[in-house]
Design a protein around this motif. Structure first.
Motif, PDB file in Angstrom:
ATOM      1  N   PHE A  87     -11.333 -10.296   1.520  1.00 49.88           N
ATOM      2  CA  PHE A  87     -10.281  -9.465   2.110  1.00 49.88           C
ATOM      3  C   PHE A  87     -10.650  -9.185   3.567  1.00 49.88           C
ATOM      4  O   PHE A  87     -11.484  -8.323   3.856  1.00 49.88           O
ATOM      5  N   LYS A  88     -10.012  -9.930   4.468  1.00 53.67           N
ATOM      6  CA  LYS A  88     -10.295  -9.781   5.890  1.00 53.67           C
ATOM      7  C   LYS A  88      -9.386  -8.712   6.500  1.00 53.67           C
ATOM      8  O   LYS A  88      -8.242  -8.533   6.063  1.00 53.67           O
ATOM      9  N   PRO A  89      -9.860  -8.018   7.504  1.00 53.94           N
ATOM     10  CA  PRO A  89      -9.047  -6.923   8.071  1.00 53.94           C
ATOM     11  C   PRO A  89      -7.762  -7.392   8.745  1.00 53.94           C
ATOM     12  O   PRO A  89      -6.746  -6.690   8.688  1.00 53.94           O
ATOM     13  N   LYS A  90      -7.768  -8.563   9.382  1.00 56.77           N
ATOM     14  CA  LYS A  90      -6.604  -8.963  10.172  1.00 56.77           C
ATOM     15  C   LYS A  90      -5.344  -9.147   9.328  1.00 56.77           C
ATOM     16  O   LYS A  90      -4.297  -8.559   9.639  1.00 56.77           O
ATOM     17  N   PRO A  91      -5.348  -9.940   8.251  1.00 57.35           N
ATOM     18  CA  PRO A  91      -4.101 -10.063   7.465  1.00 57.35           C
ATOM     19  C   PRO A  91      -3.695  -8.767   6.779  1.00 57.35           C
ATOM     20  O   PRO A  91      -2.498  -8.467   6.667  1.00 57.35           O
ATOM     21  N   LEU A  92      -4.662  -7.971   6.349  1.00 56.94           N
ATOM     22  CA  LEU A  92      -4.314  -6.717   5.682  1.00 56.94           C
ATOM     23  C   LEU A  92      -3.683  -5.726   6.656  1.00 56.94           C
ATOM     24  O   LEU A  92      -2.675  -5.079   6.335  1.00 56.94           O
ATOM     25  N   MET A  93      -4.233  -5.607   7.854  1.00 58.25           N
ATOM     26  CA  MET A  93      -3.662  -4.691   8.832  1.00 58.25           C
ATOM     27  C   MET A  93      -2.313  -5.198   9.347  1.00 58.25           C
ATOM     28  O   MET A  93      -1.429  -4.402   9.684  1.00 58.25           O
ATOM     29  N   THR A  94      -2.138  -6.514   9.405  1.00 58.82           N
ATOM     30  CA  THR A  94      -0.828  -7.055   9.783  1.00 58.82           C
ATOM     31  C   THR A  94       0.231  -6.681   8.753  1.00 58.82           C
ATOM     32  O   THR A  94       1.360  -6.312   9.104  1.00 58.82           O
ATOM     33  N   ALA A  95      -0.124  -6.767   7.487  1.00 57.16           N
ATOM     34  CA  ALA A  95       0.818  -6.374   6.437  1.00 57.16           C
ATOM     35  C   ALA A  95       1.135  -4.882   6.501  1.00 57.16           C
ATOM     36  O   ALA A  95       2.287  -4.470   6.310  1.00 57.16           O
ATOM     37  N   ILE A  96       0.141  -4.062   6.785  1.00 54.66           N
ATOM     38  CA  ILE A  96       0.376  -2.612   6.871  1.00 54.66           C
ATOM     39  C   ILE A  96       1.282  -2.294   8.049  1.00 54.66           C
ATOM     40  O   ILE A  96       2.172  -1.436   7.953  1.00 54.66           O
ATOM     41  N   ASN A  97       1.091  -2.976   9.164  1.00 50.01           N
ATOM     42  CA  ASN A  97       1.967  -2.754  10.319  1.00 50.01           C
ATOM     43  C   ASN A  97       3.399  -3.211  10.044  1.00 50.01           C
ATOM     44  O   ASN A  97       4.337  -2.702  10.677  1.00 50.01           O
ATOM     45  N   ARG A  98       3.575  -4.139   9.130  1.00 49.80           N
ATOM     46  CA  ARG A  98       4.915  -4.582   8.743  1.00 49.80           C
ATOM     47  C   ARG A  98       5.567  -3.660   7.726  1.00 49.80           C
ATOM     48  O   ARG A  98       6.722  -3.869   7.355  1.00 49.80           O
ATOM     49  N   GLY A  99       4.863  -2.645   7.257  1.00 53.15           N
ATOM     50  CA  GLY A  99       5.421  -1.709   6.289  1.00 53.15           C
ATOM     51  C   GLY A  99       5.083  -2.019   4.849  1.00 53.15           C
ATOM     52  O   GLY A  99       5.643  -1.390   3.940  1.00 53.15           O
ATOM     53  N   ILE A 100       4.176  -2.952   4.607  1.00 55.03           N
ATOM     54  CA  ILE A 100       3.778  -3.323   3.248  1.00 55.03           C
ATOM     55  C   ILE A 100       2.528  -2.528   2.870  1.00 55.03           C
ATOM     56  O   ILE A 100       1.616  -2.362   3.682  1.00 55.03           O
ATOM     57  N   ARG A 101       2.487  -2.056   1.642  1.00 53.66           N
ATOM     58  CA  ARG A 101       1.372  -1.251   1.160  1.00 53.66           C
ATOM     59  C   ARG A 101       0.630  -1.988   0.043  1.00 53.66           C
ATOM     60  O   ARG A 101       1.206  -2.811  -0.668  1.00 53.66           O
ATOM     61  N   PHE A 102      -0.660  -1.656  -0.096  1.00 56.73           N
ATOM     62  CA  PHE A 102      -1.511  -2.265  -1.114  1.00 56.73           C
ATOM     63  C   PHE A 102      -1.743  -1.249  -2.231  1.00 56.73           C
ATOM     64  O   PHE A 102      -2.089  -0.092  -1.967  1.00 56.73           O
ATOM     65  N   GLU A 103      -1.559  -1.708  -3.452  1.00 56.10           N
ATOM     66  CA  GLU A 103      -1.628  -0.814  -4.607  1.00 56.10           C
ATOM     67  C   GLU A 103      -2.970  -0.948  -5.309  1.00 56.10           C
ATOM     68  O   GLU A 103      -3.507  -2.056  -5.473  1.00 56.10           O
ATOM     69  N   ILE A 104      -3.490   0.203  -5.737  1.00 54.09           N
ATOM     70  CA  ILE A 104      -4.719   0.278  -6.527  1.00 54.09           C
ATOM     71  C   ILE A 104      -4.384   1.013  -7.816  1.00 54.09           C
ATOM     72  O   ILE A 104      -3.932   2.167  -7.775  1.00 54.09           O
ATOM     73  N   CYS A 105      -4.586   0.371  -8.948  1.00 58.26           N
ATOM     74  CA  CYS A 105      -4.344   0.975 -10.264  1.00 58.26           C
ATOM     75  C   CYS A 105      -5.688   1.411 -10.846  1.00 58.26           C
ATOM     76  O   CYS A 105      -6.515   0.565 -11.216  1.00 58.26           O
ATOM     77  N   TYR A 106      -5.886   2.723 -10.918  1.00 61.53           N
ATOM     78  CA  TYR A 106      -7.206   3.232 -11.308  1.00 61.53           C
ATOM     79  C   TYR A 106      -7.494   3.045 -12.793  1.00 61.53           C
ATOM     80  O   TYR A 106      -8.651   3.159 -13.223  1.00 61.53           O
ATOM     81  N   SER A 107      -6.477   2.759 -13.606  1.00 58.85           N
ATOM     82  CA  SER A 107      -6.739   2.571 -15.040  1.00 58.85           C
ATOM     83  C   SER A 107      -7.521   1.290 -15.312  1.00 58.85           C
ATOM     84  O   SER A 107      -8.132   1.154 -16.383  1.00 58.85           O
ATOM     85  N   GLN A 108      -7.535   0.350 -14.359  1.00 60.06           N
ATOM     86  CA  GLN A 108      -8.301  -0.880 -14.551  1.00 60.06           C
ATOM     87  C   GLN A 108      -9.806  -0.627 -14.542  1.00 60.06           C
ATOM     88  O   GLN A 108     -10.568  -1.453 -15.050  1.00 60.06           O
ATOM     89  N   SER A 109     -10.218   0.500 -13.964  1.00 60.27           N
ATOM     90  CA  SER A 109     -11.645   0.825 -13.969  1.00 60.27           C
ATOM     91  C   SER A 109     -12.107   1.385 -15.306  1.00 60.27           C
ATOM     92  O   SER A 109     -13.318   1.529 -15.530  1.00 60.27           O
ATOM     93  N   MET A 110     -11.168   1.709 -16.189  1.00 60.33           N
ATOM     94  CA  MET A 110     -11.518   2.281 -17.491  1.00 60.33           C
ATOM     95  C   MET A 110     -11.317   1.291 -18.628  1.00 60.33           C
ATOM     96  O   MET A 110     -11.829   1.506 -19.728  1.00 60.33           O
TER      97      MET A 110
END
Length: 332
Positions: free
Chosen positions: A127-150
């Protein structure tokens, strides 16, 4: 207001179990929930929304229930009907499984608002910062589902924690949406417990609060604007209307609010009086500014007439007592 945008839904699940999960989330303080339908295969020829609206069970009051679709993609060139799929659901999320699909979801595809990765798996890319920050600037968000840790075994939990730490490091805690993704009530946690888990994984408490409230709210609002506004920019709302007594409750009709009634004599349709009928005067009334200027000019003229003319100073006559200047001696 707290959001949980990933409550898994399946046609085989019992409505009683779904009702328990939604009721428990509402008791914990989550006001806006989204039933998530995951599509792992290719899109059907006729796209429909299988999630019933309204649901077949009773939901708590003041709880907003949305319908969401998560599409798993491996090759972005084979998904040409994403706009049609997004129009059927309230929220569209993509779950890329390859690096090519992940980069396309971050950089080029624009019909979705969430990128929901299966963080319990091991990815062959970083997970490189450049594509992730580009997506965030476009209004796209990244989801984390905490139930997967259990859920799952030790390897799945290890992969989940490593992926979450990498995403938090690449995004610096910005543009994240935290959801439950719980299949039952046992996988749901209170907001305070979720913040503690996120802080252990490297996400600060301020960013954790944003991932539970501000960021998911932005996703819901943006998705609503895409479907109700003009080209996703201008939204038309009703305004300047009032309900007429005796008609609004029965027929549900509204009447536009009118100005004050103009029943006075000598008034035009726009509510202004005629110039020759104001107070019985034959000449139009001057403005306050013009009257002030005229008064100031009259005062200046009055001062000029009353003040005496200034006397010109005269030189005193030359007398004999005054000493005269000595004459210069002639040159010999």
């Amino acid at each position: 207001m707290l959001y949980d945008l990933n409550v898994p839904w399946s046609a085989t699940d019992s409505p009683l179990q779904q009702q328990r999960t939604i009721s428990f989330l509402s008791e914990l303080g989550y006001d806006t929930l989204a039933l998530n339908h995951t599509i792992s295969s290719s899109l059907p020829s006729q796209i429909t929304n299988p999630i019933p609206s309204p649901p077949p069970f009773e939901i708590p009051k003041k709880t907003v229930l949305l319908r969401r679709c998560t599409l798993c993609i491996a090759d972005p060139t084979q998904n040409h009907r994403l706009p049609a799929l997004a129009a059927v659901y309230d929220i569209l999320a993509l779950r890329p499984t390859t690096e090519k699909a992940f980069l396309a979801a971050c950089l080029s595809l624009d019909s979705h608002s969430l990128i929901s990765l299966d963080l319990a798996k091991h990815f062959s890319f970083h997970f490189k910062p450049k594509p992730l920050m580009t997506a965030i600037n476009r209004g796209i968000r990244f989801e984390i589902c905490y139930s997967q840790s259990m859920d799952g075994d030790t390897a799945a939990r290890r992969n989940f924690i490593g992926n979450v730490v990498a995403i938090v490091r690449a995004t610096r805690g910005r543009g994240l949406v935290v959801s439950s993704g719980a299949m039952s009530v046992l996988g749901v946690r209170a907001p305070a417990d979720v913040l503690n888990l996120l802080e252990v994984w490297g996400l600060k408490r301020e960013r954790g609060l944003e991932s539970l409230g501000v960021n998911p709210r932005g996703v819901v609002v943006n998705e609503g604007l895409k479907r109700t506004s003009f080209r996703g920019v201008v939204d038309v709302v009703e305004g300047g209307e009032k309900i007429v007594k005796g008609k609004g409750k029965e027929n549900g009709e509204k009447e536009k609010e009118k100005g004050t009634q103009q029943n006075g004599v000598g008034k035009k349709q726009n509510g202004k009086r005629k110039a020759d009928e104001t107070n019985g005067e034959t000449t139009p009334r001057i403005s306050n500014r013009a009257a002030k200027k005229a008064k100031l000019k009259a005062l200046q003229d009055q001062k000029a007439t009353l003040s005496p003319a200034p006397e010109t100073p005269t030189q005193p006559p030359h007398t004999a007592d005054t000493p005269s200047k000595p004459q210069a001696a002639p040159n010999e």
